[in-house]
Scaffold this motif. Structure first.
Motif, PDB file in Angstrom:
ATOM      1  N   TYR A 109      56.064  31.624  28.708  1.00 35.45           N
ATOM      2  CA  TYR A 109      56.384  33.030  28.457  1.00 35.45           C
ATOM      3  C   TYR A 109      56.588  33.746  29.788  1.00 35.45           C
ATOM      4  CZ  TYR A 109      54.816  32.206  23.685  1.00 35.45           C
ATOM      5  OH  TYR A 109      54.690  31.716  22.419  1.00 35.45           O
ATOM      6  N   ARG A 110      57.457  34.739  29.768  1.00 33.98           N
ATOM      7  CA  ARG A 110      57.720  35.540  30.957  1.00 33.98           C
ATOM      8  C   ARG A 110      56.875  36.814  30.902  1.00 33.98           C
ATOM      9  NH1 ARG A 110      61.678  33.250  33.786  1.00 33.98           N
ATOM     10  NH2 ARG A 110      63.058  31.775  32.688  1.00 33.98           N
ATOM     11  N   PHE A 111      56.256  37.126  32.020  1.00 34.73           N
ATOM     12  CA  PHE A 111      55.301  38.232  32.054  1.00 34.73           C
ATOM     13  C   PHE A 111      55.206  38.788  33.464  1.00 34.73           C
ATOM     14  CE2 PHE A 111      52.969  34.425  33.244  1.00 34.73           C
ATOM     15  CZ  PHE A 111      52.298  34.840  34.381  1.00 34.73           C
ATOM     16  N   LYS A 112      54.581  39.945  33.560  1.00 30.79           N
ATOM     17  CA  LYS A 112      54.142  40.526  34.829  1.00 30.79           C
ATOM     18  C   LYS A 112      52.737  41.068  34.608  1.00 30.79           C
ATOM     19  CE  LYS A 112      55.717  44.534  36.151  1.00 30.79           C
ATOM     20  NZ  LYS A 112      56.623  45.606  36.632  1.00 30.79           N
ATOM     21  N   LEU A 113      51.831  40.697  35.489  1.00 30.18           N
ATOM     22  CA  LEU A 113      50.463  41.199  35.440  1.00 30.18           C
ATOM     23  C   LEU A 113      50.188  41.991  36.705  1.00 30.18           C
ATOM     24  CD1 LEU A 113      47.501  41.271  34.345  1.00 30.18           C
ATOM     25  CD2 LEU A 113      47.131  39.119  35.591  1.00 30.18           C
ATOM     26  N   ASN A 114      49.866  43.255  36.542  1.00 27.94           N
ATOM     27  CA  ASN A 114      49.441  44.091  37.667  1.00 27.94           C
ATOM     28  C   ASN A 114      47.942  44.352  37.552  1.00 27.94           C
ATOM     29  OD1 ASN A 114      52.553  45.408  37.345  1.00 27.94           O
ATOM     30  ND2 ASN A 114      51.838  44.932  39.403  1.00 27.94           N
ATOM     31  N   MET A 115      47.241  44.071  38.638  1.00 28.63           N
ATOM     32  CA  MET A 115      45.801  44.320  38.707  1.00 28.63           C
ATOM     33  C   MET A 115      45.555  45.440  39.705  1.00 28.63           C
ATOM     34  SD  MET A 115      44.379  42.289  36.581  1.00 28.63           S
ATOM     35  CE  MET A 115      42.795  42.963  37.068  1.00 28.63           C
ATOM     36  N   THR A 116      44.903  46.509  39.249  1.00 31.79           N
ATOM     37  CA  THR A 116      44.563  47.627  40.118  1.00 31.79           C
ATOM     38  C   THR A 116      43.051  47.777  40.197  1.00 31.79           C
ATOM     39  OG1 THR A 116      46.600  48.823  39.613  1.00 31.79           O
ATOM     40  CG2 THR A 116      44.772  50.118  40.487  1.00 31.79           C
ATOM     41  N   TYR A 117      42.569  47.908  41.418  1.00 30.42           N
ATOM     42  CA  TYR A 117      41.161  48.207  41.673  1.00 30.42           C
ATOM     43  C   TYR A 117      41.106  49.575  42.321  1.00 30.42           C
ATOM     44  CZ  TYR A 117      40.399  43.217  40.915  1.00 30.42           C
ATOM     45  OH  TYR A 117      40.358  41.955  40.367  1.00 30.42           O
ATOM     46  N   ALA A 118      40.340  50.492  41.716  1.00 27.84           N
ATOM     47  CA  ALA A 118      40.270  51.862  42.229  1.00 27.84           C
ATOM     48  C   ALA A 118      38.823  52.327  42.246  1.00 27.84           C
ATOM     49  CB  ALA A 118      41.115  52.803  41.374  1.00 27.84           C
ATOM     50  N   LEU A 119      38.416  52.905  43.363  1.00 34.42           N
ATOM     51  CA  LEU A 119      37.090  53.510  43.462  1.00 34.42           C
ATOM     52  C   LEU A 119      37.201  54.903  42.865  1.00 34.42           C
ATOM     53  CD1 LEU A 119      36.181  52.276  47.050  1.00 34.42           C
ATOM     54  CD2 LEU A 119      35.723  51.182  44.835  1.00 34.42           C
ATOM     55  N   THR A 120      36.617  55.071  41.687  1.00 34.28           N
ATOM     56  CA  THR A 120      36.874  56.265  40.878  1.00 34.28           C
ATOM     57  C   THR A 120      35.702  57.233  40.844  1.00 34.28           C
ATOM     58  OG1 THR A 120      36.241  54.920  38.955  1.00 34.28           O
ATOM     59  CG2 THR A 120      38.592  55.178  39.411  1.00 34.28           C
ATOM     60  N   GLY A 121      34.655  56.952  41.600  1.00 32.79           N
ATOM     61  CA  GLY A 121      33.508  57.846  41.668  1.00 32.79           C
ATOM     62  C   GLY A 121      32.638  57.440  42.837  1.00 32.79           C
ATOM     63  N   PRO A 122      31.562  58.161  43.072  1.00 26.67           N
ATOM     64  CA  PRO A 122      30.720  57.844  44.221  1.00 26.67           C
ATOM     65  C   PRO A 122      30.072  56.466  44.141  1.00 26.67           C
ATOM     66  CG  PRO A 122      29.696  59.518  42.821  1.00 26.67           C
ATOM     67  CD  PRO A 122      31.095  59.361  42.344  1.00 26.67           C
TER      68      PRO A 122
END
Length: 296
Positions: A109-122
Motif C-alpha cells: 500500500y502507498r502511504f505517508k506517515l508524519n510524526m510530530t513531537y511537540a512540547l505542549t506544556g511545562p
C-alpha cells in the motif's frame, strides 16, 4: 545515517532519532523519565508502531492489495524518517516516512506517515500520528505508541517498583486477552486485572501474560504514580481505543502504549482488512491521532 534532534521548552527537553522517528529522551529539569534502552532488558525507548500493532500470525497476512510480510509492530520502527520541519521556537519537530519500492514488498500500500513531537506544556509532550493514503485503494492500518518510562521515576527517594499504581478516571472492570505463543491475543481466554476499581497496584504479576491490553479505558487517560512521592506519568490518549501496558521481566520500566488496533486475535483469519479494529482509510484521505505524556 540517523540523526538526533533535540527540542526544548522551559525545563522540558526531548530528543528524537530519525531512525524510526523514535523518542529517545524526555527529561524535566535534567531528570530523565524515558527508559534509556538498556539491552539487558529491552534495547528500545519508544518505537513508532505502523502499519500494524503487535503480531500477525506467523508474521504474514493477505490483503486486497496482495501478501503482507511484517514482524511485530510493522515497518515504521525499522526505517529512517526524513526530518521535514522544526518549529521556529525549537519546541516541535516533524518527520516523514513514505512508502517505497522496498516497503511495498512487505506492505503493498502507498502511504505517508508524519510524526510530530511537540512540547505542549511545562511538563507535557504531544506525539501526533498523521497517516495519509497516497494510493488509489483503501488503506488498512493501525498506529500506536510504545513509550517506556523509568520506574521508579527519577529522584523518587526510596520508592520501589511495587510502590507505584495505575489510576483511572473512574471505577471499571478490565478483561484482558491473554497473549499466546507467536504473540497472538486470545479474546476467549482472558484475565481481569481491574475489577470495579479505579486503581491497580503495579506488580510483576501484572505482566504474567506478557502485556495487559486494556480496551476503552475510561476517559482515555491513565496515570502511573508513586504512592509515596506522588510523582509519575500521565498519558491522555483520545482517539486510541486500546492501551497496552508492558514491562520486561525484572526491568525497571513500564511501557504505556496507546494503540488504535492490536495483535491478531486467535479467532481471526489472516486477511488484513478483516482484523478487528483495523482502520480503513479511503484514497486521498488523512487520519490524525495524538496522545500526550505529562510528567508529574
Amino acid at each position: 545515517m540517523s540523526t538526533m534532534t533535540t527540542i526544548s521548552r522551559d525545563g522540558l527537553t526531548a530528543r528524537i532519532d530519525s531512525m524510526g522517528a523514535q523518542l529517545c529522551s524526555l527529561a524535566l529539569d535534567g531528570r530523565e523519565y524515558l527508559w534509556q534502552a538498556d539491552p539487558a532488558f529491552w534495547g528500545k525507548h519508544a518505537p513508532v508502531l505502523f502499519p500494524i500493532v503487535g503480531n500477525l500470525r506467523a508474521d504474514a497476512a493477505t490483503s486486497a492489495a496482495g501478501p503482507c510480510f511484517m514482524a511485530r509492530h510493522g515497518l515504521a520502527r525499522i526505517y529512517e524518517h526524513e526530518l521535514v520541519d522544526v518549529s521556529e521556537d525549537g519546541s516541535s519537530v516533524t518527520y516523514e516516512f513514505s512508502s517505497s519500492d522496498e516497503t511495498l514488498k512487505a506492505y503493498p500500500y502507498r502511504f505517508k506517515l508524519n510524526m510530530t513531537y511537540a512540547l505542549t506544556g511545562p511538563a507535557s509532550l504531544t506525539q501526533t500520528f498523521a497517516v495519509t493514503n497516497t494510493g488509489d485503494v483503501d488503506l488498512p492500518f493501525s498506529v500506536g505508541g510504545h513509550p517506556a518510562f523509568n520506574i521508579p521515576v527519577p529522584d523518587a527517594g526510596d520508592e520501589a517498583f511495587e510502590d507505584y499504581e495505575f489510576r483511572f478516571a473512574e471505577p471499571w472492570t478490565a478483561k484482558c486477552p491473554k497473549i499466546l505463543g507467536g504473540g497472538l491475543a486470545d479474546p476467549e481466554d482472558t484475565f481481569t486485572p481491574v475489577e470495579d476499581a479505579d486503581t491497580l497496584a503495579l506488580s510483576r504479576d501484572c505482566f504474567a501474560y506478557d502485556t495487559m491490553i486494556f480496551d476503552h479505558v475510561p476517559g482515555n487517560t491513565v496515570t502511573l504514580v508513586g504512592t509515596k512521592s506522588g510523582r509519575g506519568i500521565r498519558v491522555d490518549f483520545p482517539g486510541f481505543d486500546f492501551l497496552g501496558v508492558w514491562s520486561a521481566p525484572g526491568a525497571p520500566f513500564v511501557a504505556l502504549e496507546p494503540w488504535t488496533g492490536h495483535a491478531t486475535y486467535t479467532t481471526e483469519d489472516d486477511v488484513l482488512e478483516h482484523k478487528e479494529n483495523i482502520t480503513i482509510l479511503e484514497a486521498g484521505k488523512a487520519d490524525v491521532r495524538a496522545f500526550t505524556i505529562t510528567l508529574l
